[in-house]
Design an enzyme around this catalytic site. Structure first.
Site, PDB file in Angstrom:
ATOM      1  N   ASP A  79       0.519  -1.339  -0.084  1.00  0.00           N
ATOM      2  CA  ASP A  79       0.112   0.028  -0.175  1.00  0.00           C
ATOM      3  C   ASP A  79       0.962   1.652  -0.196  1.00  0.00           C
ATOM      4  O   ASP A  79       1.994   1.244   0.248  1.00  0.00           O
ATOM      5  CB  ASP A  79      -0.914  -0.223   1.142  1.00  0.00           C
ATOM      6  CG  ASP A  79      -0.738  -0.235   2.036  1.00  0.00           C
ATOM      7  OD1 ASP A  79       0.824  -0.134   2.040  1.00  0.00           O
ATOM      8  OD2 ASP A  79      -0.800  -1.100   3.445  1.00  0.00           O
ATOM      9  N   ASN A 113      -7.401  -3.644  14.110  1.00  0.00           N
ATOM     10  CA  ASN A 113      -8.868  -4.165  13.466  1.00  0.00           C
ATOM     11  C   ASN A 113      -9.435  -5.523  12.573  1.00  0.00           C
ATOM     12  O   ASN A 113     -10.000  -5.283  11.759  1.00  0.00           O
ATOM     13  CB  ASN A 113      -9.600  -2.504  13.473  1.00  0.00           C
ATOM     14  CG  ASN A 113      -9.105  -2.675  11.737  1.00  0.00           C
ATOM     15  OD1 ASN A 113      -7.579  -2.688  11.615  1.00  0.00           O
ATOM     16  ND2 ASN A 113      -9.510  -0.692  11.087  1.00  0.00           N
ATOM     17  N   HIS A 146      -6.968  -5.786  10.017  1.00  0.00           N
ATOM     18  CA  HIS A 146      -6.755  -5.165   8.154  1.00  0.00           C
ATOM     19  C   HIS A 146      -5.631  -5.638   8.256  1.00  0.00           C
ATOM     20  O   HIS A 146      -4.299  -5.973   8.871  1.00  0.00           O
ATOM     21  CB  HIS A 146      -7.385  -3.682   7.967  1.00  0.00           C
ATOM     22  CG  HIS A 146      -5.342  -2.565   8.910  1.00  0.00           C
ATOM     23  ND1 HIS A 146      -6.366  -1.813   9.381  1.00  0.00           N
ATOM     24  CD2 HIS A 146      -4.504  -3.109   8.636  1.00  0.00           C
ATOM     25  CE1 HIS A 146      -4.838  -1.466   9.651  1.00  0.00           C
ATOM     26  NE2 HIS A 146      -4.331  -1.508   9.535  1.00  0.00           N
ATOM     27  N   GLU A 196      -9.667  -2.507   4.735  1.00  0.00           N
ATOM     28  CA  GLU A 196      -9.803  -2.279   6.608  1.00  0.00           C
ATOM     29  C   GLU A 196     -11.197  -3.050   6.383  1.00  0.00           C
ATOM     30  O   GLU A 196     -12.265  -3.521   5.550  1.00  0.00           O
ATOM     31  CB  GLU A 196     -10.502  -0.462   6.550  1.00  0.00           C
ATOM     32  CG  GLU A 196      -9.706   0.353   6.313  1.00  0.00           C
ATOM     33  CD  GLU A 196      -8.755   0.640   7.474  1.00  0.00           C
ATOM     34  OE1 GLU A 196      -8.918  -0.826   8.530  1.00  0.00           O
ATOM     35  OE2 GLU A 196      -8.176   1.635   8.133  1.00  0.00           O
TER      36      GLU A 196
HETATM   37  C1  GLP Z   1      -0.590  -0.695   8.813  1.00  0.00           C
HETATM   38  C2  GLP Z   1      -0.464  -1.021   7.155  1.00  0.00           C
HETATM   39  C3  GLP Z   1      -0.414  -2.593   6.859  1.00  0.00           C
HETATM   40  C4  GLP Z   1       0.383  -2.828   8.845  1.00  0.00           C
HETATM   41  C5  GLP Z   1      -0.887  -2.710   9.876  1.00  0.00           C
HETATM   42  C6  GLP Z   1      -0.073  -2.697  11.258  1.00  0.00           C
HETATM   43  O1  GLP Z   1      -1.772   0.489   8.627  1.00  0.00           O
HETATM   44  N1  GLP Z   1      -0.872  -0.057   6.912  1.00  0.00           N
HETATM   45  O2  GLP Z   1       0.082  -2.417   6.528  1.00  0.00           O
HETATM   46  O3  GLP Z   1       0.160  -3.937   9.129  1.00  0.00           O
HETATM   47  O4  GLP Z   1      -1.253  -1.034  10.248  1.00  0.00           O
HETATM   48  O5  GLP Z   1       1.087  -1.832  11.557  1.00  0.00           O
HETATM   49  P1  GLP Z   1       1.775  -1.686  13.140  1.00  0.00           P
HETATM   50  O6  GLP Z   1       2.976  -3.277  12.408  1.00  0.00           O
HETATM   51  O7  GLP Z   1       2.650  -0.355  13.299  1.00  0.00           O
HETATM   52  O8  GLP Z   1       1.112  -2.144  13.490  1.00  0.00           O
END
Ligand code: GLP
Length: 268
Positions: A67, A137, A139, A144
């Site tokens: 992304d 959540n 995702h 989402e």
């Molecule tokens: C972000 C990314 C995801 C990631 C998630 C968790 O917003 N778009 O690809 O896996 O949130 O992030 P973190 O590893 O900082 O908890």
């Protein structure tokens, strides 16, 4: 789903780095799917260390990130391009022309950009191993809750929870984007292998929903239950809401015997 419970976050990173190096060292033109967020940073540190020790070359590797925020410049410190350069690309021998993120400027049509990204992945031969984190959540990427399980690369509006979770990464004077391009869930499921990393108590509920809940658009990661080769690497905190720990630990031992005999990617 292969659930692997590690003693701590460091072991999760080492284990993930082992999967990535096995792919890169055993495939002539590997295609790696990459993720951002705080979780995979330790994986990238491991990969950089392996490269610096002369044990890993990214010269023939192509990468596709999950992304990217909409309309963000590559040199903006909040862009995922910047994150990838800082955490991995600038420290290894990858050809940056072979590193891709689903970008979309204000002037570009998100639908066209999404289709073009899908076509680029196809032209590269598809993703061999997709690295994933998980949102609190449930995702994956920026898919989402309520995302279609059949979704493809497209633009998404982030939820309030994701914006709040990620706000820690923004300085008070920095604008936090609310729109992002993301690979869809079907795009992610097309990868030959997916490897999801989750660490910390804050991910325990999402992990439980993903592994033992029903397949539902309300927990996008639960779609991995439909994947032939999904590996879930957890530390003890992230695994703390799962029952059946003993089974996962025992199954991991048994899988290791098979892996030693036939290689990690014996299902290719
Ligand atoms: C972000 C990314 C995801 C990631 C998630 C968790 O917003 N778009 O690809 O896996 O949130 O992030 P973190 O590893 O900082 O908890």
């Amino acid at each position: 789903m292969q659930v692997i419970i590690c003693d701590n976050a460091q072991q999760v990173a080492e284990n993930a780095a082992h999967w990535v190096s096995e792919l890169i060292n055993n495939k002539s033109n590997p295609v790696l799917g990459l993720a951002t967020g705080s979780t995979p940073i330790s994986l990238y540190q491991q990969l950089v260390a392996k490269h610096q020790a002369g044990k890993l070359s990214f010269a023939n590797t192509t990468t596709f990130n999950l992304d990217e925020y909409q309309n963000i410049a590559a040199d903006n410190a909040q862009s995922y391009r910047y994150f990838m350069n800082e955490n991995l690309f600038d420290h290894v021998d990858i050809n940056k022309n072979n590193t891709f993120l689903p970008t979309c400027t204000q002037a570009q049509n998100p639908r066209e950009q999404g289709l073009a990204y899908e076509a680029k992945i196809k032209a590269a031969g598809g993703v061999d191993l997709q690295i994933l984190g998980i949102g609190a959540n449930g995702h994956i990427g920026f898919n989402e809750p309520t995302s279609s399980l059949a979704s493809r690369t497209r633009i998404k509006t982030l939820t309030q929870q994701t914006l709040t979770d990620n706000s820690r990464l923004f300085k008070p004077d920095e604008e936090q984007p609310t729109l992002a391009m993301t690979m869809g869930i079907a795009t992610i499921l097309d990868a030959r292998y997916v490897l999801l990393m989750a660490t910390g108590k804050g991910k325990a509920k999402a992990v439980k929903d993903m592994v033992t809940g029903g397949v539902s658009a309300m927990c996008p990661a639960s779609a991995l239950q439909m994947h032939e080769n999904a590996i879930v690497l957890l530390d003890k905190e992230a695994a703390s809401e799962l029952s059946d720990h003993n089974y996962y630990l025992w199954a991991d031992k048994e899988n290791n015997k098979v892996n030693q005999e036939f290689g990690l990617f014996h299902n290719f």
